[in-house]
Design a protein around this motif. Structure first.
Motif, PDB file in Angstrom:
ATOM      1  N   UNK A 143       0.829  -1.206   0.000  1.00 46.51           N
ATOM      2  CA  UNK A 143       0.000   0.000   0.000  1.00 46.51           C
ATOM      3  C   UNK A 143       0.865   1.258   0.000  1.00 46.51           C
ATOM      4  N   UNK A 144       1.934   1.244   0.807  1.00 45.46           N
ATOM      5  CA  UNK A 144       2.806   2.420   0.863  1.00 45.46           C
ATOM      6  C   UNK A 144       3.479   2.673  -0.480  1.00 45.46           C
ATOM      7  N   UNK A 145       3.920   1.608  -1.147  1.00 46.31           N
ATOM      8  CA  UNK A 145       4.571   1.759  -2.455  1.00 46.31           C
ATOM      9  C   UNK A 145       3.599   2.367  -3.457  1.00 46.31           C
ATOM     10  N   UNK A 146       2.403   1.817  -3.535  1.00 49.52           N
ATOM     11  CA  UNK A 146       1.425   2.317  -4.505  1.00 49.52           C
ATOM     12  C   UNK A 146       1.052   3.761  -4.206  1.00 49.52           C
ATOM     13  N   UNK A 147       0.876   4.079  -2.919  1.00 47.54           N
ATOM     14  CA  UNK A 147       0.505   5.446  -2.554  1.00 47.54           C
ATOM     15  C   UNK A 147       1.617   6.430  -2.897  1.00 47.54           C
ATOM     16  N   UNK A 148       2.854   6.042  -2.613  1.00 46.04           N
ATOM     17  CA  UNK A 148       3.981   6.929  -2.892  1.00 46.04           C
ATOM     18  C   UNK A 148       4.129   7.188  -4.387  1.00 46.04           C
ATOM     19  N   UNK A 149       4.008   6.137  -5.193  1.00 48.24           N
ATOM     20  CA  UNK A 149       4.113   6.316  -6.645  1.00 48.24           C
ATOM     21  C   UNK A 149       3.015   7.243  -7.141  1.00 48.24           C
ATOM     22  N   UNK A 150       1.799   7.006  -6.683  1.00 47.18           N
ATOM     23  CA  UNK A 150       0.660   7.793  -7.161  1.00 47.18           C
ATOM     24  C   UNK A 150       0.845   9.273  -6.837  1.00 47.18           C
ATOM     25  N   UNK A 151       1.388   9.553  -5.641  1.00 47.44           N
ATOM     26  CA  UNK A 151       1.524  10.953  -5.228  1.00 47.44           C
ATOM     27  C   UNK A 151       2.785  11.616  -5.782  1.00 47.44           C
ATOM     28  N   UNK A 152       3.772  10.828  -6.189  1.00 48.75           N
ATOM     29  CA  UNK A 152       5.053  11.400  -6.604  1.00 48.75           C
ATOM     30  C   UNK A 152       5.203  11.557  -8.113  1.00 48.75           C
ATOM     31  N   UNK A 153       4.388  10.856  -8.896  1.00 48.71           N
ATOM     32  CA  UNK A 153       4.515  10.975 -10.354  1.00 48.71           C
ATOM     33  C   UNK A 153       4.229  12.401 -10.809  1.00 48.71           C
ATOM     34  N   UNK A 154       4.965  12.891 -11.799  1.00 46.60           N
ATOM     35  CA  UNK A 154       4.677  14.228 -12.328  1.00 46.60           C
ATOM     36  C   UNK A 154       3.262  14.305 -12.903  1.00 46.60           C
ATOM     37  N   UNK A 155       2.748  15.499 -12.985  1.00 50.14           N
ATOM     38  CA  UNK A 155       1.405  15.704 -13.548  1.00 50.14           C
ATOM     39  C   UNK A 155       1.339  15.149 -14.967  1.00 50.14           C
ATOM     40  N   UNK A 156       0.224  14.515 -15.262  1.00 48.80           N
ATOM     41  CA  UNK A 156       0.009  13.995 -16.604  1.00 48.80           C
ATOM     42  C   UNK A 156       0.399  12.540 -16.782  1.00 48.80           C
ATOM     43  N   UNK A 157       1.025  11.921 -15.765  1.00 50.46           N
ATOM     44  CA  UNK A 157       1.418  10.517 -15.868  1.00 50.46           C
ATOM     45  C   UNK A 157       0.344   9.620 -15.251  1.00 50.46           C
ATOM     46  N   UNK A 158       0.162   8.444 -15.852  1.00 54.12           N
ATOM     47  CA  UNK A 158      -0.809   7.467 -15.371  1.00 54.12           C
ATOM     48  C   UNK A 158      -0.071   6.287 -14.744  1.00 54.12           C
ATOM     49  N   UNK A 159      -0.712   5.663 -13.735  1.00 53.68           N
ATOM     50  CA  UNK A 159      -0.071   4.599 -12.968  1.00 53.68           C
ATOM     51  C   UNK A 159      -0.954   3.363 -12.941  1.00 53.68           C
ATOM     52  N   UNK A 160      -0.339   2.219 -13.292  1.00 57.35           N
ATOM     53  CA  UNK A 160      -1.068   0.948 -13.292  1.00 57.35           C
ATOM     54  C   UNK A 160      -0.239  -0.094 -12.546  1.00 57.35           C
ATOM     55  N   UNK A 161      -0.552  -0.338 -11.223  1.00 57.19           N
ATOM     56  CA  UNK A 161       0.233  -1.300 -10.452  1.00 57.19           C
ATOM     57  C   UNK A 161      -0.286  -2.726 -10.591  1.00 57.19           C
TER      58      UNK A 161
END
Length: 711
Positions: free
Chosen positions: A559-577
């Motif tokens: 959960x921490x990994x997914x949350x950190x990635x989601x909040x740290x990616x630059x604007x405009x990037x999409x995340x699929x874990x």
């Protein structure tokens, strides 16, 4: 008053005064006699550090004793002297130094002696030895008297001074009986003498702590090989005997049975990569009938005649490959290898940065001048390096027209090369723009002018779509593949990876291309942080879409990994874990558990914000891996020991170490390790493993250690 009283009274006064004077003078002689005899007795008994002060028949022993026993013996010596009624001890004692060190430093015509000596006799002995080894030198005596010297102190200092005499500059240090030597030898014979002395029998009680003796330094480091086809003569300098042997072995491998006349001398000051450059160079002699090789500073140059055309091509190809791959150390300089036969007839132009390099053959000087003029017009403001040679054998074609056509195509590359081998044409590089790339592709589809035949085309486009970058964790490496926009971006990505993955090998299969999205490097950094915490972690960034897979050590970590990635990616990037939770591997016994923990910690260290117990995110992956190991040791109790350097004070460091140990335990508990299996202990600055006197040592002392203490 009667007459006799008038005569007797003055007489008694005079007699009394004279008697007092006689007694006083007698006492003075007695005190002087006792003092002389006590001083003589002290000297006879080997206590010449002491002296006597006498008052009447009372003797006070004065001076600074080297030991407590010496104090007692001096009092006993004085007490044995006839006529002494009482002996008082007024002496002091040389201070005890638990960390007993002694240093001699040589610089130019000066020897500086610092540290400790047991006493004045030993000081004089050390100074005498220094004068013997360094006649005419200025001696700076900064030694202090102290007890606690190692056994055979004078033997140790004499051996150390003998080694210092073999150095042009440097120092010798005794820490107790352990000797450290650091410096540069005066010349090769004394370099060899030092090696013999240090490999032979040492003085009694001596131990070698560290030795770093460099050969004599040469500011102009030159190495030269002359090959006449039958013998090889080597002159100049080499950095070590090992390199000298490796060069000789390479020559014998390249030219079996060749006679070698090695006149090189040992010296320091070699450029980085000297040994590999020299060995590479002598291997090229196998391709020559005669020639010369030189390494002058950081530049390697060749001159000679090739045995055959194949040897000529091989030599140029190998030299070119080394030039392309080696950006540091010894660089390739002038190459003057004459082909045995100019067939094939070759020409090449390389563009890199602001430099254009022309090499190969032209049929006449006029033709060469024409090509140089065309190059200057096509590349205004750039430096043109002319390595063209005049030779016969050009093919039956419009050679100058083919060369000028190739130069016009090179002008459409940001960097790369164009070359002709007879009629065969090669073009390799990266287009300077999208328009230039399209123009090149269109031109290369058509029939080439001047009877040219396209043999190789490897031109990178100006931009790539989709722009893909992927990274994955392997058991012993980190792999990168896909595209990066610049070399600088690749360096930034490696710099981001290093703190998260330690010193693991990084396999890079990257190509330069345009088309990277804004925020590309930041997005890659976020994804690298994520896979540093995942077993078998892998991500793929396709334009602005990031996919992530791997195995987390716990659901909380996932959960921490997914949350950190989601909040740290630059604007405009999409995340699929696509993450799983598991702890892999068979259970470990206590010894195996300790070995696994130690192996993991040798790769990296837990990092904190300076002066706090806040763990840096770069260490999360390391702690996840440690948690996975601890979970494979179900019966083990693990001590988490935190240590600090000596800066900041004992109490503060103790509190900081306790807080850091607890912070690590809390992180491991979050990763699924049971609290009762962990024992946080803060040791403060009490257990250093290196000196706190320098930054490197303090960095080693700031550490977290994991020890299995129960099973």
């Amino acid at each position: 008053m009667s007459a006799w009283r008038l005569w007797v009274t003055p007489g008694l006064v005079i007699v009394t005064v004279l008697a007092a004077i006689a007694i006083w003078m007698s006492i003075g002689r007695i005190e002087a006699d006792i003092g002389q005899r006590v001083d003589a007795e002290l000297a006879t008994d080997g206590q010449d550090w002491a002296s006597a002060e006498v008052s009447g028949r009372t003797v006070t022993v004065m001076g600074t004793a080297p030991t407590v026993i010496a104090q007692r013996l001096a009092v006993e010596s004085a007490d044995r002297v006839w006529g002494v009624s009482l002996v008082l001890d007024g002496s002091g004692i040389i201070p005890l130094q638990p960390a007993y060190s002694w240093t001699a430093t040589r610089s130019e015509k000066e020897i500086r002696l610092t540290g400790y000596v047991p006493g004045e006799d030993e000081r004089l002995a050390v100074l005498s030895a220094a004068k013997r080894y360094f006649p005419g030198f200025t001696l700076q005596d900064q030694m202090q008297d102290a007890r606690g010297q190692p056994v055979n102190f004078l033997g140790l200092t004499d051996f150390a001074l003998a080694r210092l005499a073999e150095l042009g500059d440097g120092s010798v240090v005794l820490n107790g009986p352990s000797l450290s030597i650091d410096g540069t030898a005066i010349d090769e014979p004394r370099f060899a003498a030092a090696a013999r002395a240090l490999s032979g029998p040492l003085p009694a009680n001596a131990a070698i702590r560290s030795v770093r003796i460099l050969p004599p330094r040469k500011e102009s480091f030159v190495w030269h090989v002359d090959f006449n086809g039958k013998t090889i003569r080597i002159e100049g300098f080499v950095p070590s005997e090992l390199v000298r042997r490796d060069i000789a072995l390479a020559i014998q491998t390249a030219l079996p049975g060749i006679s070698i006349d090695d006149q090189t001398e040992l010296a320091s000051g070699a450029p980085g990569g000297f040994d590999s450059a020299a060995i590479f160079a002598v291997y090229q002699l196998a391709h020559l009938t005669e020639g010369q090789i030189a390494i002058d500073g950081k530049v390697l140059s060749f001159k000679g005649s090739a045995r055959t055309v194949a040897d000529y091509e091989t030599t140029l190809a190998e030299i070119g490959a080394r030039r392309d791959k080696h950006s540091v150390g010894v660089a390739i300089g002038s190459i003057d290898v004459v082909p045995a036969s100019v067939d094939p007839y070759v020409w090449r132009a390389d563009r890199s940065g602001t430099v254009v390099v022309l090499s190969g053959y032209m049929p006449t000087p006029v033709a060469r001048d024409e090509v140089l003029k065309a190059t200057a017009e096509l590349f205004p403001g750039m430096m043109v390096t002319d390595r063209l040679r005049i030779a016969d054998g050009d093919p039956k074609m419009d050679w100058i027209g083919a060369v000028e056509y190739s130069l016009r195509q090179l002008a459409l590359l940001g960097k790369g090369s164009v070359s002709l081998t007879g009629r065969s044409y090669d073009i390799v590089g990266e287009a300077i723009s999208t328009t230039a790339y399209a123009e090149l592709v269109d031109a290369l589809k058509k029939t080439l002018p001047a009877s040219m035949e396209l043999r190789r085309k490897a031109v990178a486009p100006a931009a790539i779509s989709p722009f893909i970058f992927a990274a994955g964790r392997l058991p012993d490496a980190l792999s990168f593949s896909g595209y990066v926009p610049t070399d600088e971006a690749a360096k930034q990505i490696v710099a981001l990876a290093r703190p998260k993955f330690g010193q693991v090998r990084i396999d890079m299969q990257l190509l330069l291309a345009g088309g990277a999205p804004d925020g590309f490097v930041d997005a890659v950094g976020t994804a690298l942080q994520a896979i540093s915490r995942l077993d078998g972690g892998r991500f793929e960034l396709v334009d602005t879409k990031l996919s992530l897979s791997g195995v987390a050590v716990s659901d909380g970590a996932r959960q921490a990994i997914e949350s950190t990635v989601q909040s740290s990616l630059p604007d405009g990037f999409e995340f699929s874990p696509s993450l799983m939770v598991a702890v892999g591997g068979d259970p470990l016994a206590a010894g195996e558990c300790q070995t696994a923990l130690r192996t993991e910690m040798e790769r990296d260290m837990v990092q904190f914000e300076s002066g706090t117990a806040t763990i840096l995110p770069d260490s999360y992956g390391l702690l996840d891996r440690l948690a996975a190991i601890v979970q494979r040791c179900p019966a083990a109790t693990v001590e988490v020991g935190a240590h600090t350097d000596s800066g900041g004070g004992t109490r503060k460091n103790q509190a900081l170490s306790e807080a850091r140990a607890k912070a690590v335990v809390d992180r491991l508990v979050e990763d699924g390790v049971r609290q009762e299996r962990l024992r946080p202990i803060g040791y403060g600055q009490s257990r250093p493993i290196a000196s706190n006197s320098n930054a490197a040592g303090r960095a080693q002392n700031r550490r977290i250690e994991f020890n299995v203490v129960g099973q």
